[in-house]
Design a protein around this motif. Structure first.
Motif, PDB file in Angstrom:
ATOM      1  N   MET A   1      29.349 140.025  -7.663  1.00  0.00           N
ATOM      2  CA  MET A   1      29.549 138.720  -8.292  1.00  0.00           C
ATOM      3  C   MET A   1      28.928 137.583  -7.480  1.00  0.00           C
ATOM      4  O   MET A   1      28.833 136.462  -7.961  1.00  0.00           O
ATOM      5  CB  MET A   1      31.036 138.469  -8.526  1.00  0.00           C
ATOM      6  CG  MET A   1      31.571 139.229  -9.727  1.00  0.00           C
ATOM      7  SD  MET A   1      33.174 138.614 -10.305  1.00  0.00           S
ATOM      8  CE  MET A   1      34.262 139.214  -9.036  1.00  0.00           C
TER       9      MET A   1
ATOM     10  N   ILE B   1      36.773 135.816 -10.490  1.00  0.00           N
ATOM     11  CA  ILE B   1      35.657 135.180 -11.194  1.00  0.00           C
ATOM     12  C   ILE B   1      35.648 133.673 -10.937  1.00  0.00           C
ATOM     13  O   ILE B   1      34.596 133.053 -10.769  1.00  0.00           O
ATOM     14  CB  ILE B   1      35.742 135.477 -12.707  1.00  0.00           C
ATOM     15  CG1 ILE B   1      35.425 136.952 -12.977  1.00  0.00           C
ATOM     16  CG2 ILE B   1      34.784 134.585 -13.502  1.00  0.00           C
ATOM     17  CD1 ILE B   1      35.673 137.377 -14.407  1.00  0.00           C
TER      18      ILE B   1
ATOM     19  N   LYS C   1      30.315 132.219 -17.399  1.00  0.00           N
ATOM     20  CA  LYS C   1      31.375 133.222 -17.539  1.00  0.00           C
ATOM     21  C   LYS C   1      31.589 133.574 -19.010  1.00  0.00           C
ATOM     22  O   LYS C   1      31.945 132.713 -19.811  1.00  0.00           O
ATOM     23  CB  LYS C   1      32.671 132.699 -16.901  1.00  0.00           C
ATOM     24  CG  LYS C   1      32.505 132.425 -15.395  1.00  0.00           C
ATOM     25  CD  LYS C   1      33.636 131.586 -14.827  1.00  0.00           C
ATOM     26  CE  LYS C   1      33.408 131.302 -13.350  1.00  0.00           C
ATOM     27  NZ  LYS C   1      32.193 130.475 -13.106  1.00  0.00           N
TER      28      LYS C   1
END
Length: 305
Positions: free
Chosen positions: A83, A110, A118
């Motif tokens: 990520m 996240i 996203k």
């Protein structure tokens, strides 16, 4: 004419949420192996989506889970690394399940990456009714704490529902830039790694209980025969590693019939993916507690970075 776009896209989610099936659908080829067993994916596999207006490099991550072994800890670390520095994060949320602590934890992770767009993907929509899907979609925004979803997209990779729409949304959300890989390249995965994964997928099929997580495959030898023909011919010798003596018998089956069946299925998949003829020799080895052994993990490609 619109400018060409390119970037990196991380696909994340709890185990068995459809990540590998999604990456195969987007790329249009078998890049990541699939299985009904959780935690099938062990590497951050890069699939490459080539489009006339964009190139998206997909990172298919292992599922976030509560680790019980050293391998489990290493797999979770892969997700965090995947990520970092991506342009888009796709979070897979199965339509036929409710969100629990695992999804909340992942959404919090996240949120630590503010630069990335996203997307919430409600996967496996073919498994539920439209009424239940509407209820599932209504609750997705509750997961976003400290950020807002840029897109919420219901999809089914299994029947290719809304995959083209998702690809279009990904392309529009990537930054302007040149392609990272040559046109036509579908993965940066090493050829031998793909072969190991296809053998592991064949070995996991119909496997029970803890066995799928105990299987690892390595290539002992791979060579090309000097033969004339329209397709190359490879001799491949590989080892299927298990953790306990009792698991050897499960892989071998009665009089070796199961190992023979694994070899036939794997050879067909490898021949298709490599567009080549294959001789595949398999043998089984007990590598005791390899998931907990740092030296074995290093040798099998799971060393610490």
């Amino acid at each position: 004419m619109s400018e060409f776009r390119s970037g990196f896209v991380a696909i994340v989610g709890r185990p068995n949420t459809g990540k590998s099936t999604l990456i195969n659908a987007l790329v249009g080829s078998k890049i990541a192996i699939t299985s009904p067993h959780p935690n099938t994916t062990r590497h951050a596999i890069r699939g490459i989506v080539n489009h006339p207006t964009f190139q998206a490099v997909l990172v298919d991550t292992p599922g976030i889970h509560k680790p019980k072994t050293l391998l489990g800890h290493r797999l979770n670390a892969v997700v965090g690394e995947s990520m970092d520095s991506v342009d888009i994060v796709l979070m897979c949320l199965p339509a036929d399940e409710t969100s629990g602590g695992g999804d909340v934890f992942l959404a919090q992770e996240i949120a630590k990456h503010p630069r990335a767009k996203k997307f919430a993907l409600v996967t496996k929509t073919d498994l539920i009714s439209k009424e239940k899907l509407a209820l599932r979609l209504a609750g997705i925004n509750d997961l976003a704490k400290g950020f807002t979803w840029d897109e919420i997209v219901p999809i089914s990779a299994a029947i290719h529902s809304q995959i083209d729409l998702l690809a279009e949304l990904i392309g529009k959300s990537l930054p302007v830039g040149p392609a990272f890989y040559p046109e036509g390249m579908k993965s940066d995965q090493d050829q031998q790694q793909l072969i190991c994964e296809l053998i592991r997928e064949a070995a996991m099929r119909d496997a029970r209980e803890e066995l799928p997580h105990s299987i690892m495959v390595t290539i002992d030898e791979m060579s090309e025969r000097d033969e004339k023909g329209s397709r190359p011919f490879f001799d491949i010798h590989a080892t299927i590693h298990v953790e306990r003596d009792s698991q050897t018998g499960i892989i071998l089956g009665h009089k070796g019939e199961r190992l023979k069946d694994i070899g036939m299925r794997a050879r067909a998949d490898i021949e298709r993916e490599l567009n080549a003829r294959i001789f595949l020799g398999l043998h089984v080895k007990v590598s005791k507690e390899w998931q907990r052994d740092p030296k074995l993990l290093q040798r099998l490609g799971f060393g610490e970075n």
